[in-house]
Design a protein around this motif. Structure first.
Motif, short mmCIF file in Angstrom:
data_model
loop_
_atom_site.label_atom_id
_atom_site.label_comp_id
_atom_site.label_asym_id
_atom_site.label_seq_id
_atom_site.Cartn_x
_atom_site.Cartn_y
_atom_site.Cartn_z
N ARG A 1 0.82 -1.22 0.00
CA ARG A 1 0.00 0.00 0.00
C ARG A 1 0.85 1.27 0.00
NH1 ARG A 1 -4.81 0.54 4.07
NH2 ARG A 1 -4.96 2.43 2.80
N ILE A 2 1.93 1.27 0.77
CA ILE A 2 2.80 2.46 0.83
C ILE A 2 3.45 2.69 -0.53
CG2 ILE A 2 4.95 3.36 1.85
CD1 ILE A 2 4.00 1.91 4.49
N LEU B 1 1.13 5.61 -2.00
CA LEU B 1 1.88 6.84 -1.65
C LEU B 1 3.05 7.07 -2.62
CD1 LEU B 1 2.04 6.48 2.27
CD2 LEU B 1 0.32 7.65 0.88
N GLY B 2 3.34 6.10 -3.50
CA GLY B 2 4.42 6.27 -4.45
C GLY B 2 5.81 6.33 -3.81
N ILE B 3 5.95 5.67 -2.66
CA ILE B 3 7.23 5.67 -1.96
C ILE B 3 7.94 4.33 -2.22
CG2 ILE B 3 8.29 5.60 0.35
CD1 ILE B 3 6.07 7.53 1.29
N PRO B 4 9.23 4.33 -2.62
CA PRO B 4 9.96 3.07 -2.80
C PRO B 4 10.13 2.37 -1.44
CG PRO B 4 11.24 4.96 -3.61
CD PRO B 4 10.06 5.51 -2.89
N VAL B 5 9.80 1.09 -1.38
CA VAL B 5 9.84 0.35 -0.12
C VAL B 5 10.82 -0.82 -0.23
CG1 VAL B 5 8.49 -1.14 1.44
CG2 VAL B 5 7.48 0.97 0.52
N TYR B 6 11.72 -0.94 0.75
CA TYR B 6 12.63 -2.09 0.84
C TYR B 6 12.20 -2.94 2.02
CZ TYR B 6 15.27 0.91 -2.25
OH TYR B 6 15.63 1.71 -3.31
N MET B 7 11.93 -4.21 1.78
CA MET B 7 11.52 -5.11 2.85
C MET B 7 12.79 -5.66 3.53
SD MET B 7 8.29 -4.79 2.55
CE MET B 7 7.64 -6.02 3.68
N TYR B 8 12.82 -5.58 4.88
CA TYR B 8 14.02 -6.02 5.62
C TYR B 8 13.63 -6.99 6.73
CZ TYR B 8 13.28 -3.29 9.88
OH TYR B 8 12.79 -2.82 11.06
N GLY B 9 14.60 -7.40 7.49
CA GLY B 9 14.36 -8.31 8.62
C GLY B 9 13.76 -9.61 8.13
N GLU B 10 12.78 -10.12 8.86
CA GLU B 10 12.15 -11.39 8.52
C GLU B 10 11.34 -11.28 7.23
OE1 GLU B 10 12.69 -14.16 10.36
OE2 GLU B 10 14.01 -12.94 11.63
N LYS C 1 20.76 -3.14 -7.56
CA LYS C 1 20.91 -3.34 -6.11
C LYS C 1 19.85 -2.58 -5.31
CE LYS C 1 24.05 -2.83 -2.18
NZ LYS C 1 25.34 -2.42 -1.63
N TYR C 2 19.38 -1.46 -5.85
CA TYR C 2 18.45 -0.61 -5.11
C TYR C 2 17.03 -0.64 -5.63
CZ TYR C 2 22.83 0.82 -3.13
OH TYR C 2 24.05 0.79 -2.50
N LYS C 3 16.73 -1.64 -6.47
CA LYS C 3 15.37 -1.79 -6.99
C LYS C 3 14.41 -2.05 -5.82
CE LYS C 3 12.68 -4.55 -10.21
NZ LYS C 3 12.58 -5.85 -10.92
N PRO C 4 13.38 -1.22 -5.66
CA PRO C 4 12.48 -1.40 -4.51
C PRO C 4 11.67 -2.70 -4.60
CG PRO C 4 12.14 0.74 -5.58
CD PRO C 4 13.00 -0.05 -6.50
N ASP C 5 11.29 -3.22 -3.43
CA ASP C 5 10.41 -4.40 -3.40
C ASP C 5 8.97 -3.99 -3.72
OD1 ASP C 5 12.26 -6.48 -2.61
OD2 ASP C 5 12.43 -5.37 -0.72
N TYR C 6 8.59 -2.80 -3.32
CA TYR C 6 7.27 -2.24 -3.64
C TYR C 6 7.47 -0.79 -4.04
CZ TYR C 6 5.30 -6.28 -1.17
OH TYR C 6 4.97 -7.54 -0.76
N GLY C 7 6.54 -0.26 -4.84
CA GLY C 7 6.58 1.16 -5.20
C GLY C 7 7.56 1.43 -6.33
N PRO C 8 7.54 2.67 -6.81
CA PRO C 8 8.35 3.03 -7.98
C PRO C 8 9.81 3.27 -7.61
CG PRO C 8 7.21 4.97 -7.13
CD PRO C 8 6.76 3.82 -6.27
N ALA C 9 10.71 3.13 -8.61
CA ALA C 9 12.13 3.43 -8.40
C ALA C 9 12.35 4.93 -8.64
CB ALA C 9 13.00 2.59 -9.33
N VAL C 10 11.57 5.72 -7.91
CA VAL C 10 11.62 7.19 -8.05
C VAL C 10 11.63 7.76 -6.63
CG1 VAL C 10 10.41 9.24 -8.86
CG2 VAL C 10 10.23 7.09 -10.15
#
Lengths: 299, 299
Positions: free
Chosen positions: B111-112, B116-125, B156-165
């Motif tokens: 959803r984010i 919201l158009g925010i690039p999201v990186y999934m971390y941890g578990e 390397k920095y391709k987001p898991d969710y959202g745009p690469a912007v």
């Protein structure tokens, strides 16, 4: 819904009896939180919470079972005691008030005295005579169940509730009080007289406010136990008490072997003391569980 | 009802913004527990709990407000950061499971990213690539918002969710993890290179398990801050870490000036550490609030 804590002290370390007492708490709708038993003291301290609708009946039922299950004629133990259920404190928690706790203690004193025929002395905030605020005015190392049997007809020992007659369940101290911490520090010496010098300093009030102390020789473990009740953990934090005893003991050539908490500690007291050791300004407000309970209005 | 904790890290120390964020949590049916802001880091850490019906919407609303209220183009601060809501951890509590926390983190990431158009990186578990389990693979002292702007199109920095912007709200790390303790020790020197020698020892894994460390010069206070995340407080108790740093610092002629807890500590961690200082065998089970919550099945 107002919640109260109680920390009844029983003159037994028999696991089977403790299990029966736990069952009474749970089936009565209370919450059993903790029990700590000590064989040398032959004594058990149970911590429970219950709301104002249930607390009187649960504690009355505990007193009744203690009368049936514990025979003071046969009881031996280091800690001073006058009865099977020896001390019955009621502590207001969260939104509960001290006045409500005093009212509960009087209902209990009356029922335990009249229905169970046990002499009851009201202490703490519930004391009817100023001298009786302090448990040790009635019960101390030199005046216990055996002495009370001989002196109960004297004016000084006239019960607040119940008959001036001592059966095998003995007598009971009942009273409302604030939260206290029962803290023991064990010192690697069998020289109780030396440890009593530390006890005297602690009791003098010069170093700590609101701390009572006694020393017991724990022969089974080869050390002397400096046993304390801390009535104000903010004025007298655990770390200060530990460090004071450590330095006094070392001055005599002894060491602290271990220390122990009887019953439960408030998160606030633990955080304040740890904070002193690690130079951090922390209190209950930094503790997850404290904050969660606060958010449910239970403070 | 399954409860989750979240500890969102925001790139601001503006009290007015924190008040707005608190309001979002409360009006969304969550429970605000704590906030810690630091001006030198220009960063705030909020602790909240909410049940599984409410947690996603509350955290999404926080992300949306952070995007509106915090401009990364203007943000300066010591702590590494890539976004307005920089790190969004979801922690299972009580009977909740890590799998549920991972599911929640993915709903949020989706959803984010899309709304919201925010690039999201999934971390941890919740990491989709093993390297991204560790936040520092993407975000570290040498790679922050400014660097990400230039490199976000790289694989390397391709987001898991959202745009690469990258807009002015930056990017976000979202992930499920276990409870961690954020612990800072402040040493009375401005020689960061010396403190970095202690950091290296801590990071080496030879002395402690599951502790990450960084050093920051805190010029406003004239000391160097050794900032740590403790991922396993049982393997690496606070008292051990404090004593280790104290002895290393003294070896260099420095002293610990103070230490601080960011966010909240579990009662169990506090009790274990205090116990070590006072030679007492205590844990969460000796803490009143821990036992009360346990009795309500919240553990």
């Amino acid at each position: 819904m107002n919640i109260f804590e109680s920390v009844p002290n029983f003159s037994t370390s028999d696991e089977n009896i403790i299990e029966i007492l736990k069952g009474i708490i749970t089936s009565g709708g209370g919450t059993f939180l903790d029990s700590t038993s000590d064989r040398d003291h032959n004594r058990s301290v149970i911590t429970l919470i219950a709301d104002n609708d249930r607390i009187v009946q649960i504690l009355f039922d505990l007193a009744k079972s203690a009368k049936e299950l514990i025979d003071m004629e046969k009881h031996r133990g280091l800690h001073p005691r006058i009865g099977a259920l020896d001390v019955l404190p009621i502590v207001p928690m969260g939104n509960s008030t001290m006045n409500e706790a005093i009212e509960i203690s009087n209902k209990l004193g009356y029922r335990i005295g009249s229905e169970l025929g046990i002499p009851v002395y009201m202490y703490g905030e519930s004391a009817k005579i100023p001298e009786r605020r302090d448990i040790s005015y009635i019960r101390n190392m030199h005046f216990q169940y055996e002495e009370l049997k001989q002196h109960i007809l004297e004016e000084k020992y006239k019960p607040d509730y119940g008959p001036a007659v001592l059966g095998s369940a003995g007598a009971m101290m009942v009273g409302a009080r604030n939260f206290l911490i029962a803290y023991n520090v064990n010192i690697n010496t069998d020289d109780v007289s030396k440890v009593n010098m530390i006890v005297k300093k602690i009791r003098s009030g010069k170093y700590f406010k609101g701390v009572k102390a006694l020393a017991f020789p724990i022969k089974s473990k080869g050390y002397t136990q400096l046993s304390m009740n801390i009535y104000c953990y903010k004025c007298s934090p655990i770390n200060n008490i530990y460090n004071f005893i450590d330095s006094e003991a070392k001055g005599m050539g002894f060491d602290i072997e271990s220390s122990e908490i009887i019953g439960l500690l408030p998160a606030d007291a633990v955080a304040l003391s740890l904070g002193k050791f690690i130079k951090a300004d922390i209190s209950g407000k930094n503790i997850l569980e404290y904050k969660i309970l606060g958010s449910y209005g239970n403070r």
